[in-house]
Design an enzyme around this catalytic site. Structure first.
Site, PDB file in Angstrom:
ATOM      1  N   CYS A  68      -2.785   6.795  -5.820  1.00  0.00           N
ATOM      2  CA  CYS A  68      -2.553   7.586  -7.018  1.00  0.00           C
ATOM      3  C   CYS A  68      -3.856   8.216  -7.519  1.00  0.00           C
ATOM      4  O   CYS A  68      -4.428   9.063  -6.858  1.00  0.00           O
ATOM      5  CB  CYS A  68      -1.854   6.739  -8.082  1.00  0.00           C
ATOM      6  N   GLU A  87       2.788   0.067  -3.337  1.00  0.00           N
ATOM      7  CA  GLU A  87       3.051  -1.304  -3.822  1.00  0.00           C
ATOM      8  C   GLU A  87       4.331  -1.375  -4.648  1.00  0.00           C
ATOM      9  O   GLU A  87       4.817  -2.468  -4.946  1.00  0.00           O
ATOM     10  CB  GLU A  87       1.842  -1.815  -4.622  1.00  0.00           C
ATOM     11  N   HIS A 133       2.941   5.270  -5.059  1.00  0.00           N
ATOM     12  CA  HIS A 133       2.525   3.873  -5.163  1.00  0.00           C
ATOM     13  C   HIS A 133       3.210   3.053  -4.073  1.00  0.00           C
ATOM     14  O   HIS A 133       4.349   2.638  -4.254  1.00  0.00           O
ATOM     15  CB  HIS A 133       2.908   3.320  -6.540  1.00  0.00           C
TER      16      HIS A 133
END
Lengths: 205, 259
Positions: A79, A185, A183
């Site tokens: 990001c 994750e 993202h």
């Protein structure tokens, strides 16, 4: 040791948890000397570019990051971390790391029907052959949250693209560093796959 | 192209999953961590936890729940209920929540929105609004009123005005929860949702009233919502998350299809 750069730029626990899920032991790292010793680096970031960049520089982490990249250590920017690879961000008129020529621009706010930030799941339009993107398909969806997008001068630096009002870079990189606008994750199974790929990556394309 | 989102809301009381009908008469229906994992594996796009624990001494249980879920669920997590300060928000973020939902406390002290936005970023601050339909009047030009304290306290604040103020103060997203529709399973409040979604520039999550798959379709089209929130529909096993998403895809909406 895998270092997650800790510069007060958001929720690092979720990045750490995702690393753990794919068997990568990653430690938060706020100390530039410890960062220099890392064998792998994750450079996350949320929040505003200006204050995040100031915090990075205040701790000397910008210099250390330049050094590890020069030394060939594999680096994953996420990001805002990815956006910092470019020269300049329009967000708070911020000079950034200058590892890839180009700028970070804001989505067109003149378009009244466009919601900003670009928030939610979006598919990739295309996806380059790159070890970190192995087994990821163009139609796979990732979780995005951002109001600014990276615009590299050289399209060869763009490894994946996505679309929101315009086509923008979803992943960029060269040599031993790669960055994703989304993202991984928070992107379910495909995101974890990307992190697992990064965990195996030697830093060459 | 950006997908529309399916979000499940888990009301948690004392660490257990609960579901209310019209905000009263709550009953416990299971383990939130187990449910969260089940929905994640079935393709859910985002999870919201709402802490309806009444006593403050049991509030820390919520941090444990959030932490346990964040260990095994890799989609965005949002938490609301009883958040009164940046410190409450920070505790939940450290436990693993991405987004923080503010509601009653923000109505009572609107600066809470600005403070949270400055501290954790606009995109992580969700303004959750409980709204009741009334008659348009001088005080309530839109005809919709903000109610607080779990639907018990009317405020005489106009819902449209509050949505715009919340956006201006730095909320990154709105949850539009219709008290009239909540728990009825007869469909979302489409007029309200569309009105607010067209008025603001931030994403709007529709909440309250979903009972059938077509209700989701309606709110994501006519209701102009960016995301639809469900609870009862999936908690009692009436529908599966994947089934709802497949239905919406078949009707031509773009939803995340592989996970």
């Amino acid at each position: 040791m895998t270092a997650i750069i800790d510069y007060e730029a958001g929720n690092l626990a979720s990045v750490q948890r995702a690393c753990k899920e794919v068997g990568l032991d990653a430690r938060l790292c706020a100390d530039p000397d410890a960062l220099r010793k890392a064998s792998r680096v994750i450079f996350p970031g949320v929040g505003a570019a200006g204050s995040a960049m100031a915090s990075l520089c205040k701790h000397g982490l910008d210099e250390a990051l330049h050094e590890v990249i020069r030394n060939g250590v594999p680096v994953l920017g996420i990001c805002l971390g990815m956006q910092f690879f470019l020269d300049h961000s329009a967000e708070q008129d911020t000079p950034t790391l200058g590892l890839i020529a180009g700028t970070v621009e804001r989505f067109d706010f003149a378009n009244a029907s466009l919601k900003v930030p670009h928030m939610g799941w979006n598919n990739l339009l295309d996806c380059a052959a790159h070890p970190v993107l192995a087994d990821i398909q163009a139609e796979d969806e990732f979780y995005f949250v951002h109001s600014y997008y990276a615009d590299p001068e050289d399209s060869a630096m763009v490894l994946a693209r996505a679309e929101y009002e315009r086509t923008f870079a979803a992943a960029i990189g060269r040599d031993n560093f790669i960055g994703t606008q989304f993202h991984p994750e928070k992107s379910g199974r495909v995101g974890l796959r990307l992190i697992a790929n990064f965990a195996q990556w030697e830093g060459s394309c | 192209m950006l997908s529309q989102r399916l979000i499940a809301c888990l009301d948690v009381r004392d660490g257990q999953l609960a579901k209310s009908i019209k905000f009263v008469d709550t009953k416990d229906i299971g383990d939130p961590v187990e449910k969260a994992r089940e929905y994640y594996l079935d393709g859910l796009d985002e999870l919201v936890f709402y802490d309806i624990t009444a006593s403050s001494d049991k509030r820390n249980i919520m941090l444990d729940v959030v932490s346990a879920v964040a260990e095994q669920v890799f989609i965005p997590l949002s938490v609301g209920g009883g958040i009164r300060s940046v410190s409450d928000a920070t505790d939940l973020r450290l436990a693993g929540a991405e987004k923080i939902n503010v509601n009653s406390a923000a109505v009572q002290r609107p600066d809470l929105i600005d403070e949270c936005a400055a501290s954790i970023g606009n995109q992580n601050v969700v303004l959750s609004m409980d709204i009741r339909r009334g008659m348009p009047s001088t005080e309530l030009p839109s005809g919709y009123e903000i109610v607080i304290n779990g639907g018990r306290t009317p405020t005489q604040i106009d819902a449209l005005a509050w949505a715009l103020e919340g956006e201006k103060r730095g909320a990154g997203e709105l949850v539009v929860n219709s008290i009239d529709a909540d728990g009825t399973q007869i469909g979302y409040e489409l007029v309200l949702t569309a009105m607010l979604s067209t008025a603001v520039r931030i994403p709007v999550i529709a909440s309250g009233g979903a009972g059938k798959p077509e209700h989701l379709y309606d709110v994501l089209t006519a209701g102009k919502a960016d995301a639809a929130l469900v609870a009862s529909m999936v908690h009692y096993g009436t529908y599966k998350v994947s089934e709802l998403k497949h239905y919406l895809c078949e009707r031509g909406l773009k939803m995340r299809q592989s996970w």
